[in-house]
Design a protein around this motif. Structure first.
Motif, short mmCIF file in Angstrom:
data_model
loop_
_atom_site.label_atom_id
_atom_site.label_comp_id
_atom_site.label_asym_id
_atom_site.label_seq_id
_atom_site.Cartn_x
_atom_site.Cartn_y
_atom_site.Cartn_z
N GLN A 593 0.80 -1.27 0.04
CA GLN A 593 0.04 -0.06 0.00
C GLN A 593 0.80 1.34 0.14
O GLN A 593 0.55 2.35 -0.47
N TRP A 596 1.53 2.50 -3.50
CA TRP A 596 0.28 2.61 -4.43
C TRP A 596 0.36 4.14 -4.95
O TRP A 596 0.78 5.09 -4.20
N SER A 607 -3.17 0.27 -7.46
CA SER A 607 -2.27 -0.92 -7.06
C SER A 607 -1.30 -1.49 -8.04
O SER A 607 -0.46 -2.14 -7.44
#
Length: 727
Positions: A593, A596, A607
């Protein structure tokens, strides 16, 4: 068509007499698991008593009795038992009825019953058991002073002569069984080609052929001193003949013939031990140059395997009317599985798998209630029920086949990893007349090459391909690069079968920290696009440029849109895509994360920068228009019954697709299109590719592509004949 019962396990037991029968002769019986089954540790319980095989009635039978049976067969215990002839009706006598066991007995004959032969049951009441897969350590049954047909899961090997040992693989030699810790040859008395067919199948070979008998007689006479020849014949032969039908999956499934008296030279009438000569499948056939063939693509196969982690295993798929479909697991057994294995160039089946164990397929279920004799050349030649109503992909059948021992894993290793499934790739190659270990150049090293490495080592699928491995210090003596320019299609059985440079190595970065590496996994995801949804949802929309600003920023329009006026229109081929995860692991973006990418215009995270490619191709394959889709919201839109959603994009949530779920990109969201503004009317191929850069590990990349035929007349478009994969 009636299923032919067969035995997968039979053991001789010399039973101690029960307390009630303490003055009687010891009862000698043999147990086996027979019938219509899928695994060797399950089946109809049969007893050999008084020179005759018979069954056991299910009256009063319980788990305690099942435990006694399984332990008597060498397993740690029972998992379950089944009444009412689940594994088919037996034949002959029903030897035991109203069996009562405490569970502590060492043999079934120690349990209380009506007595041998006293029963009012029918074979529709034959009992069956499922034993644990784990065997009792050191389990071995004595056959001293017993004249009945003895058989157990003995080790079997093909021992090659010296001239054969240099061949890869070994396809011919003496058949030997390990009994009581000793390897014993089998007398060729009453031996036939059906027996040889079974042995070859166990070793991964689909066929059998004749051999030069005189050559083996010469080997015996020249290599064994005359003074030891008589003693050899007497002591090193196994004492029974073998009687196979030819469709057994293992030699232990065959019935034993007569007992051979081990007296002097009369053990073998012709004085010869059994020799078999096997025919390897095309992919394993040795050649003069390399010892094995290069990877090949079979011509128009009717059956294929998909989703398996290792060579010779996978979900069974059948081609019918140009469409690949699956096989329902109703009645799926070792005979049908063996037909598949032999058809594909492997040996007999080790296991007939049910319940979508190798992942669920897509499309139609072509075959149901398959029944094979075991001698069919193709699964399509077996009897089956064409009506597949009631079968879902949760019931997709699969197989694990016996494959030849090629020794590929001995020429490759992983060094420096934190566990045996990861590390720097090191290969064994000949240099200056010696075999040395070295590394592989990582230039152009990718997931397809890593897939071949993991398969060659028996480690399953590739999870990642690494072009830097400085954090995995391997063997210092293996630092030199001895393999470069590797290009794999992903179907090869070994890295040596891939295209690569010969003796002239070219690796500008050198080895060391830039040596190739891999990480492997036994399970992987498998994304498949629902072609039917695409075909049903395609349409054209003319949309003004001022409404496409965010899409333009994300490069979702063709290059001619760059200088376009805000009041101009773009013609978009829109459609919905429904992407299923039919694998055995969740599909997760590789990037965490924290990495991203935020897109301000659409106000969402990506993503995966490229999740799918959308292309319109000319009939000769030239790209005339294209699009792409970043995975701005990779989530579980819907799931199969009983499966909970795990991934949702809201509130910066975890992204992915759960096994048994699918992610739907609706036709009315940005970038879910191909910009065909500049395309002329004509016939085209509409193509969608999922996970095009192989960023995330999958068990099967061949089903990541969908193609449709399209006809565009300048105003309307027709999309038809959509299918997954290449035909």
């Amino acid at each position: 068509m009636a299923m032919l019962p067969y035995t997968l396990l039979a053991v001789v037991v010399v039973l101690a007499v029960s307390s009630v029968q303490s003055d009687a002769e010891p009862v000698r019986i043999q147990l086996r698991l027979a019938g219509e089954k899928r695994k060797h540790y399950e089946g109809r319980v049969e007893v050999y008593y008084n020179n005759e095989w018979g069954t056991i009635c299910d009256d009063d039978f319980d788990m305690s009795a099942a435990h006694v049976v399984c332990r008597e067969l060498g397993y740690l215990g029972a998992v379950s038992w089944s009444p009412s002839a689940k594994y088919g009706k037996g034949e002959g006598r029903i030897w035991l009825d109203n069996v009562h066991c405490t569970g502590r007995e060492t043999s079934l004959a120690d349990c209380q019953s009506n007595g041998f032969g006293f029963s009012d049951c029918k074979h529709s009441e034959d009992v069956g058991v499922v034993c644990t897969q784990k065997r009792i350590p050191g389990f071995h049954q004595s056959v001293d002073n017993y004249s009945g047909p003895y058989w157990s899961l003995l080790d079997v090997r093909i021992r090659a002569t010296y001239s054969q040992r240099k061949r890869v693989p070994i396809t011919e030699g003496f058949v030997e069984l390990k009994d009581a810790g000793k390897w014993r040859q089998i007398c060729d008395e009453d031996w036939n080609m059906m027996n040889s067919r079974v042995v070859c199948g166990m070793y991964g070979f689909p066929g059998v052929k004749g051999f030069n008998t005189r050559a083996y007689k010469f080997v015996l006479l020249c290599c064994v001193p005359l003074r030891l020849l008589s003693q050899r014949r007497k002591k090193n032969y196994w004492g029974f003949s073998v009687n196979c039908t030819g469709n057994e999956a293992h030699l232990s499934s065959c019935r034993m013939g007569k007992v051979l008296k081990l007296v002097g030279n009369s053990t073998c009438v012709r004085g010869m031990p059994v020799v078999v000569s096997c025919i390897p499948g095309r992919a394993f056939a040795p050649t003069q140059s390399s010892g094995f063939r290069k990877a090949y693509r079979p011509e128009q196969p009717l059956v294929r395997l998909r989703g398996g982690a290792n060579i010779g295993e996978g979900r069974v798929e059948v081609l019918k009317n140009g469409v690949w479909g699956t096989v329902c697991d109703d009645n799926w057994d070792l005979k049908a599985a063996t037909v598949v294995c032999r058809e594909l160039g492997f040996g007999t089946a080790k296991e007939a798998l049910t319940g979508g164990r190798m992942g669920q397929g897509m499309g139609p279920v072509h075959m149901n209630e398959v029944e094979c004799s075991g001698f069919e050349k193709s699964l399509t030649g077996c009897f089956f029920n064409k009506d597949s109503l009631g079968c879902s992909h949760e019931e997709d059948a699969a197989v694990r086949c016996h494959v030849p021992a090629m020794g590929f894993h001995n020429r490759l290793r992983l060094g420096g990893g934190r566990n045996p499934s990861e590390g720097r790739v090191e290969v064994l190659a000949e240099r200056n007349g010696s075999l040395v270990w070295g590394t592989v150049c990582s230039e152009s090293w990718g997931i397809m090459e890593a897939m071949v490495v993991c398969r060659q080592l028996g480690l399953g699928f590739a999870n990642n391909a690494f072009q830097e491995t400085w954090y995995w210090p391997g063997d210092v003596s293996a630092d030199s690069v001895i393999m470069s320019g590797v290009r794999c299609s992903g179907t090869e059985m070994s890295l040596a079968q891939c295209l690569h440079h010969g003796k002239h190595i070219s690796c500008p970065k050198g080895g060391g920290r830039f040596a190739a590496g891999v990480s492997c996994t036994q399970t992987a995801s498998d994304l498949v696009l629902n072609a039917e949804v695409v075909e049903q949802t395609t349409y054209l929309e003319d949309r003004p440029m001022y409404a496409l600003q965010c899409a333009h920023e994300e490069n979702c329009l063709s290059s001619t849109a760059n200088p376009a006026d805000q009041g101009s229109y773009r013609r978009l081929l829109r459609f919905s895509s429904q992407i299923h995860n039919n694998g055995l692991s969740d599909f997760r973006p590789r990037a965490g994360q924290h990495s991203w990418i935020w897109h301000e215009c659409h106000r969402h995270y990506h993503s995966m920068e490229v999740f799918t490619y959308y292309d319109l191709l000319s009939l000769n394959g030239t790209k005339v228009a294209e699009g792409h889709k970043a995975s701005f919201c990779l989530e579980d839109t819907q799931c199969d019954e009983g499966i909970e959603k795990r991934y949702a994009c809201a509130n910066f949530g975890q992204q992915g697709i759960t096994v048994g779920c699918w992610d739907t990109y609706r036709h009315d969201i940005d970038c879910q299109w191909i910009d065909i503004t500049d395309v002329k009317p004509g016939d085209y191929i509409f193509q969608v590719v999922i996970n095009p850069n192989y960023e995330v590990a999958e068990s099967d990349y061949t089903n990541n592509i969908m193609k449709c035929k399209s006809r565009y007349d300048g105003h309307r478009i027709w999309t038809y004949n959509c299918h997954i994969g290449e035909l």
